[in-house]
Design a protein around this motif. Structure first.
Motif, PDB file in Angstrom:
ATOM      1  N   GLY A  15       0.805  -1.215   0.000  1.00  0.00           N
ATOM      2  CA  GLY A  15       0.000   0.000   0.000  1.00  0.00           C
ATOM      3  C   GLY A  15       0.838   1.265   0.000  1.00  0.00           C
ATOM      4  N   HIS A  16       1.914   1.287   0.749  1.00  0.00           N
ATOM      5  CA  HIS A  16       2.708   2.517   0.808  1.00  0.00           C
ATOM      6  C   HIS A  16       3.400   2.781  -0.521  1.00  0.00           C
ATOM      7  N   MET A  17       3.759   1.694  -1.251  1.00  0.00           N
ATOM      8  CA  MET A  17       4.347   1.892  -2.579  1.00  0.00           C
ATOM      9  C   MET A  17       3.287   2.347  -3.584  1.00  0.00           C
ATOM     10  N   ALA A  18       2.067   1.821  -3.469  1.00  0.00           N
ATOM     11  CA  ALA A  18       0.986   2.248  -4.359  1.00  0.00           C
ATOM     12  C   ALA A  18       0.727   3.742  -4.214  1.00  0.00           C
ATOM     13  N   LEU A  19       0.738   4.236  -2.980  1.00  0.00           N
ATOM     14  CA  LEU A  19       0.529   5.664  -2.756  1.00  0.00           C
ATOM     15  C   LEU A  19       1.639   6.490  -3.408  1.00  0.00           C
ATOM     16  N   LYS A  20       2.875   6.084  -3.181  1.00  0.00           N
ATOM     17  CA  LYS A  20       4.008   6.842  -3.731  1.00  0.00           C
ATOM     18  C   LYS A  20       3.983   6.870  -5.260  1.00  0.00           C
TER      19      LYS A  20
END
Length: 351
Positions: free
Chosen positions: A189-194
């Protein structure tokens, strides 16, 4: 001929990982030999070490988020030279001939791509062993070039968490102004946001935890929606072109379907298994909405993702660990106690 390598392995589903010596093949003409510097810790490493999916072949040496430097190359290698900073992701080979392979989608190889670990080499039929080890030997066609401008240790998770979220963003045409939502704020999820933010999408995080809002905004979310708040969910009906669902366990996706716009798609990238509870098709039929899935990415698109990250200075948020801390790290993974990805310093690997 082979060479003996030190790694860390699980000898059974119940055994903790421990030092293990094993053999790597002598390099073939198209092989690149890589001294491993860092290896990310993926949730699937834990699943395969503990045989959660029922197909582990022991001993298992996990690790498919590998960053290192080339130490030597075979006589027919043209893409890399000693000293190059490179990576190896979730696969090390495929048939190269089927339609998906010919389309640059080796992860969907009709004969099955060869996993970086817990697989079987197509040529010598020996088991594959992953990046919890001092070196790896891989055909040049499945080795990736890492931008030198990036922090090498924080690049490692891009080779799974990064490409797993990048591939659907590209497949569904995310660009400036696309409305993208992400379910779950963990390694994926944190990579998807970035990545969605860097693609200039309008980015929203769905979360059950009010305490994650500040971090979500730091990582690139423009909006945060509490999925347990019916008023907030009602306010985003018909809003999103794409929802990327990163949650790795069974959960109810019915509340998210009305949040898709006409022709919108919810894409699974975390869950392997049955949808539970059952999916109600009414919102799909009434809005021509879709549910899909996506698996990592091909070699070409993985290289494109790494180059994009180099241009935008995108890496993963990591916590470095020693190799002998891996069993504790697995227990913390089960509690989601990491922001947002463990990375092993392979220099700490000792017998």
């Amino acid at each position: 001929m082979t060479v003996t390598i030190l790694g860390y392995a699980a000898q059974s589903a119940k055994a903790p990982l421990a030092p293990y010596q094993f053999e790597r093949r002598d390099p073939r003409e198209d092989d690149v030999v890589i001294d491993i510097l860092y290896c990310g810790v993926c949730h699937s490493d834990l699943h395969q070490a503990r045989d959660d999916w029922g197909f582990s072949q022991y001993p298992v040496v996990p690790g498919h988020e590998i960053v290192g430097r080339v130490s030597s190359v075979g006589g027919k290698v043209s893409k890399f030279k000693p000293g190059d900073l490179v990576g190896v992701g979730c696969m090390v080979d495929s048939c190269r001939e089927c339609s998906p392979c010919q389309s640059g989608l080796e992860q969907y190889c009709e004969e099955g791509c060869i996993q970086t670990y817990n697989g079987v080499d197509r040529h010598d039929h020996r088991p594959t062993y992953g990046g919890y080890s001092r070196s790896i030997t891989c055909t040049q066609d499945f080795v990736l070039r890492i931008p030198e401008s990036l922090d090498a240790k924080a690049v490692a998770p891009l080779l799974c968490a990064g490409i797993t979220t990048w591939s659907p963003l590209i497949r569904w045409g995310v660009t400036k102004g696309t409305k993208v939502a992400v379910i779950g704020l963990g390694g994926l999820g944190h990579m998807a946001l970035k990545l969605a933010h860097a693609l200039e999408a309008e980015v929203t995080l769905f979360t059950r935890s009010p305490g994650k809002e500040a971090d979500a905004r730091r990582l690139g979310a423009h909006h945060v929606v509490l999925s347990t708040d019916s008023q907030q969910m009602e306010a985003v009906k018909g809003e999103f072109d794409l929802i990327i669902d990163t949650v790795p366990y069974a959960h109810d996706i019915n509340p998210y379907m009305p949040a898709l716009t006409l022709d919108g798609t919810l894409v699974f990238v975390g869950l392997l298994g049955d949808i539970d509870p059952t999916l109600n098709t009414l919102p799909m039929i009434m809005g021509r909405r879709s549910v899909s899935g996506s698996c990592i990415g091909g070699i070409e698109e993985t290289q494109q993702m790494l180059d994009f990250c180099g241009e935008h200075n995108i890496t993963s948020d990591i916590e470095m660990i020693r190799m002998d801390e891996i069993n504790d790290a697995y227990e913390r993974l089960l509690k989601s106690d990491v922001k947002y990805r463990f990375v092993i310093d392979i220099g700490t690997l000792q017998a």
